[in-house]
Motif scaffolding. Sequence first.
Motif, short mmCIF file in Angstrom:
data_model
loop_
_atom_site.label_atom_id
_atom_site.label_comp_id
_atom_site.label_asym_id
_atom_site.label_seq_id
_atom_site.Cartn_x
_atom_site.Cartn_y
_atom_site.Cartn_z
N TYR A 196 29.27 67.11 33.36
CA TYR A 196 27.91 66.60 33.54
C TYR A 196 27.35 65.96 32.28
N SER A 197 26.67 64.84 32.50
CA SER A 197 25.88 64.18 31.46
C SER A 197 24.71 63.49 32.14
N LYS A 198 23.58 63.42 31.45
CA LYS A 198 22.44 62.70 32.01
C LYS A 198 22.75 61.21 32.13
N ASN A 199 23.72 60.77 31.37
CA ASN A 199 24.19 59.38 31.44
C ASN A 199 25.35 59.32 32.43
N PRO A 200 25.17 58.74 33.63
CA PRO A 200 26.23 58.72 34.64
C PRO A 200 27.52 58.07 34.14
N ARG A 201 27.41 57.02 33.33
CA ARG A 201 28.60 56.36 32.82
C ARG A 201 29.40 57.30 31.93
N LYS A 202 28.70 58.06 31.11
CA LYS A 202 29.35 59.00 30.22
C LYS A 202 30.06 60.09 31.02
N SER A 203 29.41 60.58 32.06
CA SER A 203 30.00 61.60 32.92
C SER A 203 31.26 61.08 33.60
N GLU A 204 31.24 59.82 34.01
CA GLU A 204 32.39 59.22 34.69
C GLU A 204 33.58 59.09 33.75
N LYS A 205 33.32 58.83 32.48
CA LYS A 205 34.40 58.61 31.52
C LYS A 205 35.00 59.90 30.99
N ARG A 206 34.25 60.98 31.04
CA ARG A 206 34.74 62.25 30.50
C ARG A 206 35.88 62.80 31.35
N HIS A 207 36.69 63.67 30.73
CA HIS A 207 37.78 64.31 31.46
C HIS A 207 37.23 65.21 32.57
N LYS A 208 37.96 65.26 33.68
CA LYS A 208 37.53 66.05 34.84
C LYS A 208 38.37 67.33 34.98
N ARG A 209 37.79 68.29 35.67
CA ARG A 209 38.51 69.49 36.04
C ARG A 209 38.90 69.41 37.51
N TYR A 210 40.00 70.05 37.86
CA TYR A 210 40.48 70.01 39.23
C TYR A 210 40.79 71.42 39.73
N TYR A 211 40.44 71.65 41.01
CA TYR A 211 40.68 72.92 41.67
C TYR A 211 41.34 72.66 43.02
N ALA A 242 30.79 72.48 44.39
CA ALA A 242 30.46 72.06 43.03
C ALA A 242 31.05 70.69 42.70
N ASP A 243 30.22 69.85 42.11
CA ASP A 243 30.66 68.54 41.64
C ASP A 243 30.66 68.42 40.13
N TYR A 244 30.00 69.35 39.45
CA TYR A 244 29.84 69.23 38.00
C TYR A 244 30.05 70.55 37.28
N PHE A 245 30.59 70.45 36.08
CA PHE A 245 30.55 71.52 35.09
C PHE A 245 29.93 70.90 33.84
N TRP A 246 29.82 71.69 32.76
CA TRP A 246 29.29 71.13 31.52
C TRP A 246 30.07 71.67 30.34
N SER A 247 30.56 70.78 29.49
CA SER A 247 31.29 71.17 28.30
C SER A 247 31.01 70.16 27.20
N GLU A 248 30.49 70.67 26.09
CA GLU A 248 30.15 69.77 24.99
C GLU A 248 30.07 70.57 23.69
N ARG A 249 30.83 70.12 22.70
CA ARG A 249 30.80 70.73 21.36
C ARG A 249 31.06 72.23 21.39
N GLY A 250 32.06 72.62 22.16
CA GLY A 250 32.45 74.02 22.21
C GLY A 250 31.61 74.89 23.10
N LYS A 251 30.60 74.34 23.75
CA LYS A 251 29.75 75.09 24.67
C LYS A 251 30.08 74.68 26.11
N GLU A 252 30.06 75.65 27.01
CA GLU A 252 30.45 75.37 28.39
C GLU A 252 29.60 76.13 29.39
#
Length: 320
Positions: A196-211, A242-252
Amino acid sequence: MGPQFWNYCFMDDDYSYYSNIIFKAKIQYLENWASHVKILYDNLDCKIYISGSSASDLRRGKESLAGREFELFLPPLSFTEYLDMKNIKPVSDYNLWRTYLQYMDHQLPELVSSKISEKEYISQLVDKVINNDLIRLFNIRDTTPIDTIFRLICKAPGDVIITLDLSQELSLDRRTVQQYLQILEQSLLIRKVYNYSKNPRKSEKRHKRYYPFYTSLHWYISPYPIEFGKKAETEVAFQLSADYFWSERGKEIDFIIGEELEKGVEVKMRNIVTNKFVRSLLNSKIVKKKYLITKKETKVQVDNPDLIVLPLHRVREAHL
């Protein structure tokens, strides 16, 4: 529309016609089915209900039915449906927890009503999708890499997949790996969760998780052992869509959910949970409501009155 067309559409056991309603099952076995449904819709004053076991088939057909269709997704069994099928009325919260663990392994009607082994049934189901539907729909000659990718996701649910690394490991082009992941997602075998990111483009570019798309699919790799925490994480992703998780700078945070993405969900299948295990969630300014999903017997020692604690078998209450 001549007699041949009507025979093609109606002269089989899978069509039913009542008043001004047409029902057609196993639609994926009809060649160019979407174009024929379009003709019926445009020329008859009736409602048409179609169904099929191949999600990829139905979604590809939607391209020809733009503006004419409404999709109804029939998911695996809910816990309530499972209890009804088993005619179970748990008399205590403890029994409900034990029953929920059984439900996680039996989320399809056939796994509840028949004596077929779980591994055999799930293996047949996945094999049909990968080695039948995908070959027919996408003209893929060798489905071994797709099977390998699905197995990797089942063995390590919730892991971030870096397509470049996976392409090198499988000796495939990166775009091919991306295509295979997309195909598995369209086939409802896996679930993609965005960072997740408030910036949709940034969220799209980030690595995804899969289940795996739902928890019972883990039988495909049986007897490979799955850590219960990862299995529970898969279950929460399934139950909360769920469509989103959040991970940034060692926080999740495991999952971000809600109509306005205002809820944070952390999954901890530990015996004891203290503040340090949920610090990222507690300190988050991204979410307004904060949920902790635990085992039935987990002792929660968290100093935060706003944290909502739910045992896994009550996870759907996070939707309320």
